[in-house]
Enzyme design. Structure first.
Site, short mmCIF file in Angstrom:
data_model
loop_
_atom_site.label_atom_id
_atom_site.label_comp_id
_atom_site.label_asym_id
_atom_site.label_seq_id
_atom_site.Cartn_x
_atom_site.Cartn_y
_atom_site.Cartn_z
N ILE A 34 -3.93 -40.11 24.42
CA ILE A 34 -5.22 -40.74 24.11
C ILE A 34 -6.10 -39.90 23.19
O ILE A 34 -7.12 -40.35 22.69
CB ILE A 34 -6.03 -41.06 25.40
CG1 ILE A 34 -6.06 -39.82 26.31
CG2 ILE A 34 -5.46 -42.28 26.10
CD1 ILE A 34 -7.02 -39.97 27.48
N GLY A 35 -5.72 -38.66 22.97
CA GLY A 35 -6.51 -37.81 22.09
C GLY A 35 -5.66 -36.65 21.63
O GLY A 35 -4.67 -36.30 22.27
N HIS A 36 -6.03 -36.09 20.50
CA HIS A 36 -5.23 -34.97 20.01
C HIS A 36 -6.11 -33.90 19.40
O HIS A 36 -6.95 -34.18 18.56
CB HIS A 36 -4.22 -35.46 18.98
CG HIS A 36 -2.99 -34.64 18.96
ND1 HIS A 36 -1.78 -35.06 19.47
CD2 HIS A 36 -2.79 -33.37 18.54
CE1 HIS A 36 -0.89 -34.11 19.33
NE2 HIS A 36 -1.47 -33.08 18.77
N PHE A 39 -4.90 -27.81 19.99
CA PHE A 39 -4.22 -27.16 21.12
C PHE A 39 -3.02 -27.99 21.56
O PHE A 39 -2.12 -27.49 22.20
CB PHE A 39 -5.20 -27.05 22.29
CG PHE A 39 -5.67 -28.40 22.74
CD1 PHE A 39 -4.94 -29.14 23.65
CD2 PHE A 39 -6.82 -28.97 22.18
CE1 PHE A 39 -5.35 -30.42 24.00
CE2 PHE A 39 -7.22 -30.23 22.54
CZ PHE A 39 -6.48 -30.96 23.45
N GLY A 40 -3.04 -29.31 21.29
CA GLY A 40 -2.02 -30.22 21.80
C GLY A 40 -2.64 -31.58 22.01
O GLY A 40 -3.52 -31.98 21.27
N ALA A 41 -2.21 -32.28 23.04
CA ALA A 41 -2.68 -33.66 23.20
C ALA A 41 -3.30 -33.88 24.57
O ALA A 41 -3.06 -33.13 25.51
CB ALA A 41 -1.52 -34.61 23.00
N ASP A 151 -20.07 -25.85 22.40
CA ASP A 151 -19.47 -26.84 21.48
C ASP A 151 -19.99 -28.24 21.82
O ASP A 151 -19.23 -29.20 21.94
CB ASP A 151 -17.94 -26.77 21.56
CG ASP A 151 -17.28 -27.36 20.32
OD1 ASP A 151 -17.99 -27.62 19.33
OD2 ASP A 151 -16.05 -27.56 20.35
P1 ADP Z 1 -10.53 -30.32 21.72
O1 ADP Z 1 -10.70 -28.86 22.06
O2 ADP Z 1 -9.36 -30.57 20.87
O3 ADP Z 1 -11.77 -30.93 21.18
P2 ADP Z 1 -11.02 -31.91 24.09
O4 ADP Z 1 -10.99 -31.33 25.46
O5 ADP Z 1 -12.37 -32.20 23.53
O6 ADP Z 1 -10.19 -30.97 23.12
O7 ADP Z 1 -10.16 -33.22 24.08
C1 ADP Z 1 -9.86 -33.93 22.88
C2 ADP Z 1 -10.15 -35.41 23.06
O8 ADP Z 1 -9.38 -35.92 24.15
C3 ADP Z 1 -11.60 -35.71 23.42
O9 ADP Z 1 -12.41 -35.85 22.30
C4 ADP Z 1 -11.46 -37.02 24.18
O10 ADP Z 1 -11.38 -38.09 23.29
C5 ADP Z 1 -10.12 -36.86 24.87
N1 ADP Z 1 -10.34 -36.37 26.25
C6 ADP Z 1 -10.53 -35.10 26.64
N2 ADP Z 1 -10.72 -35.00 27.97
C7 ADP Z 1 -10.63 -36.26 28.44
C8 ADP Z 1 -10.76 -36.85 29.74
N3 ADP Z 1 -10.98 -36.12 30.82
N4 ADP Z 1 -10.64 -38.20 29.83
C9 ADP Z 1 -10.40 -38.92 28.73
N5 ADP Z 1 -10.29 -38.45 27.50
C10 ADP Z 1 -10.41 -37.13 27.34
MG MG Z 2 -13.45 -31.47 21.81
#
Ligand code: ADP
Ligand code: MG
Length: 572
Positions: A34-36, A39-41, A151
């Site tokens: 759902i997100g990337h 660091f990974g996904a 952040d």
């Molecule tokens: P990064 O350090 O790459 O920004 P994040 O922890 O912000 O990592 O996660 C990247 C994306 O993944 C977020 O912008 C969000 O869209 C999705 N995401 C992160 N944590 C959650 C969660 N607990 N539930 C749903 N989506 C999440």
């Molecule tokens: Mg983030």
């Protein structure tokens, strides 16, 4: 914990305690990306025992800079573990499998940045107030425990199904305040973070600044200076006046709130605690604001995904035709093909701008990347095309997935309805369509796909940032080297001076000794001479006295004799 502990090593009991021993592959099922980030996904997943939905952030510590990545994972897990607040993401546990940490959290529908991405227009003032209020409550909690998020931006403010606002992404957070590292995402960074070098320090107020920028982001879709490159923006933030809300249709209380957050001098900026009383947040608003916004966004996402699905299907159908009876490319198909290219659903080279978060202590690989489209955002077209009167099929919402080992569509009983569309050039290209009605989200499939592609293509900005980080690190190193050299030179100088002083002191002492001795000799000589004089004088006096006594004696003798003669005459 020794900072040089080997990546993945659980020898240290404190580190071992952070991880659950079970195999996460057996505990979680139905993983969907759902997100990337870099660091990974991040995945949607289901706990097989409780059936509960969770989010899993998979962080790999293999490849380059494994130790840094491992340290970053430990830092983030330790941080998440401490958090207990309704406005911070809930941590469920962490597992290790094949050089990857599975960080399990409560599932959120998406971030505040996704709202902007979907609607392509600013949020309403009450919505901004509700989201900002939730984030600020989370920040006040962090700050009261001497922690800094570092952040804060719409991409890291997450929303849950029941409409709660949660701070997420603690990959850049600091467990202590004050801190001094150069960490965060450029456009949202407080001036004192940009200026903080070795002795410069900052505290939780940097999050208040970033929240001010986030409020502008929610009101204008982009943070200020987003049209500049990150380096110029950093320079601009540090050197120039604070930004303000552009349009004058916003209320005074909103403007004042933004102005308070964006006081350049940290001492003039309110703390998160004080800011909670601001009238912009305490003003009455319907309690369903966020829930309504989420419902609205979910509907829009469903429509956008359907549109995407139909386009994809069409393009694949065209391919079938092209490989079959022969190409048949009308204007409409051409347009849609271009649309697909632009929206990043197929191999698009064009991508929206990604803004990496930065951490000096961390490797550039482990710095996160948040996807924020720039002003010329490609998917602007999505809305435009829908408005042109495309029919959408609300019941057939879908998400495109890359095949992974967890993501095997053939043996997934959780899929109520699925459709596999196979390109005519069978075996060479496949696209997987899945019904995702069972999992709620406010992220469009194209956004998820675009993020993955961006990650795969690597962003020029990320390179630029890591270059800048390297440069800063080098400068700091050079500065430290120079400082050490100067210190060594100063110490040497001091030593030399001390020695000279000592020598002078010694020289002075011997000189003084000589003078003293000379003086003593003179005194002795003079004393001796004086004594001789004295002796002479005494002898002289004694001689005088002797003489006087002798003459006195002579006189008396003479008198005595005369008397004797007188007596003798008398007697005769
Ligand atoms: P990064 O350090 O790459 O920004 P994040 O922890 O912000 O990592 O996660 C990247 C994306 O993944 C977020 O912008 C969000 O869209 C999705 N995401 C992160 N944590 C959650 C969660 N607990 N539930 C749903 N989506 C999440
Ligand atoms: Mg983030």
């Amino acid at each position: 914990m020794p900072s040089n502990a080997r990546a993945g090593s659980l020898k240290d009991p404190d580190v071992a305690d952070l991880f659950c021993k079970d195999d996460p592959e057996k505990l979680f099922a139905d993983l969907r990306e759902i997100g990337h980030g870099s660091f990974g996904a991040v995945y949607f997943a289901r706990d097989v025992h409780s059936n509960e939905v969770v989010a899993i952030k998979k962080m790999s510590f293999s490849g380059k800079q494994t130790n840094e990545k491992w340290q970053d994972i430990i830092k983030e897990v330790k941080f998440l573990q401490k958090l207990r607040h309704p406005n911070t993401i809930e941590y469920r546990g962490c597992y290790l499998r094949e050089h990857t940490a599975w960080l399990v959290m409560e599932y959120c529908l998406g971030s505040a940045s996704d709202l902007l991405e979907v609607h392509k227009k600013p949020l309403q003032e009450v919505e901004i107030a509700a989201i900002t209020h939730g984030a600020l409550l989370g920040l006040a909690y962090l700050h009261s425990h001497n922690m800094i998020h570092r952040d804060v931006k719409a991409g890291n403010i997450l929303l849950t199904e029941p409409g709660q606002v949660k701070l997420g992404d603690f990959g850049s957070a600091s467990i202590v305040a004050p801190a001094n590292s150069f960490v965060g995402t450029p456009y949202w960074m407080a001036p004192e973070v940009i200026l903080a070098m070795d002795e410069g320090q900052y505290d939780g107020k940097v999050d208040v600044w970033s929240l001010g920028i986030t409020s502008i982001e929610l009101a204008e879709r982009k943070p200020p200076l987003f049209n500049m490159n990150a380096m110029s923006a950093l320079y601009h933030i540090a050197q120039n006046e604070s930004p303000v809300l552009q349009s004058n249709h916003w209320s005074d209380s909103f403007r004042n709130f933004v102005d308070s957050c964006l006081q350049k001098i940290p001492q003039d900026r309110p703390t998160s605690d004080v800011l909670l009383n601001h009238r912009f947040l305490s003003r009455e608003r319907p309690i369903t604001v966020v829930m309504d916004l989420i419902a609205r966004t979910k509907d829009a996402v469903r429509e956008l995904d359907n549109l995407q699905y139909r386009k994809m299907k069409k393009i694949l159908f065209q391919e079938t035709q092209a490989n079959g009876p022969g190409p048949e490319g009308g204007d409409e198909e051409e347009e849609e093909a271009q649309y697909l290219m632009r929206s990043g659903t197929v191999n698009s080279m064009e991508s929206s701008q990604s803004v990496p978060s930065m951490s000096i202590s961390a490797s550039s690989q482990s710095s996160s990347v948040n996807s924020l489209a720039d002003a010329s955002d490609d998917s602007e077209g999505e809305m435009a095309m829908m408005q042109e009167g495309e029919h959408t099929v609300a019941s057939n919402s879908s998400i495109i997935h890359r095949p992974t080992n967890q993501d095997n569509i053939y043996d997934d009983p959780y899929q109520p309805e699925m459709e596999q569309v196979q390109a005519p050039s069978a075996g060479r290209r496949r696209a997987y369509y899945r019904n995702r009605d069972h999992f709620a989200t406010i992220r469009t499939a194209s956004l998820v796909t675009r993020q993955i592609q961006e990650h795969e293509q690597g962003s020029a900005l990320r390179e630029q940032m890591s270059g800048y980080k390297r440069m800063r690190r080098q400068h700091q190193k050079q500065l430290m080297g120079l400082e050490n050299k100067l210190k060594a030179e100063m110490d040497e100088h001091q030593l030399k001076l001390d020695k000279e002083l000592e020598a002078q002191r010694n020289g002075f002492t011997s000189e003084a000794d000589k003078i003293l001795k000379k003086h003593q000799a003179i005194v002795e000589k003079e004393t001796k001479a004086a004594l001789t004089e004295e002796k002479k004088f005494q002898q002289h006096i004694l001689g005088q006295q002797k003489k006087e006594l002798t003459s006195l004696l002579e006189n008396q003798k003479r008198q005595y004799r005369a008397r004797k003669d007188q007596l003798k005459e008398h007697l005769l």
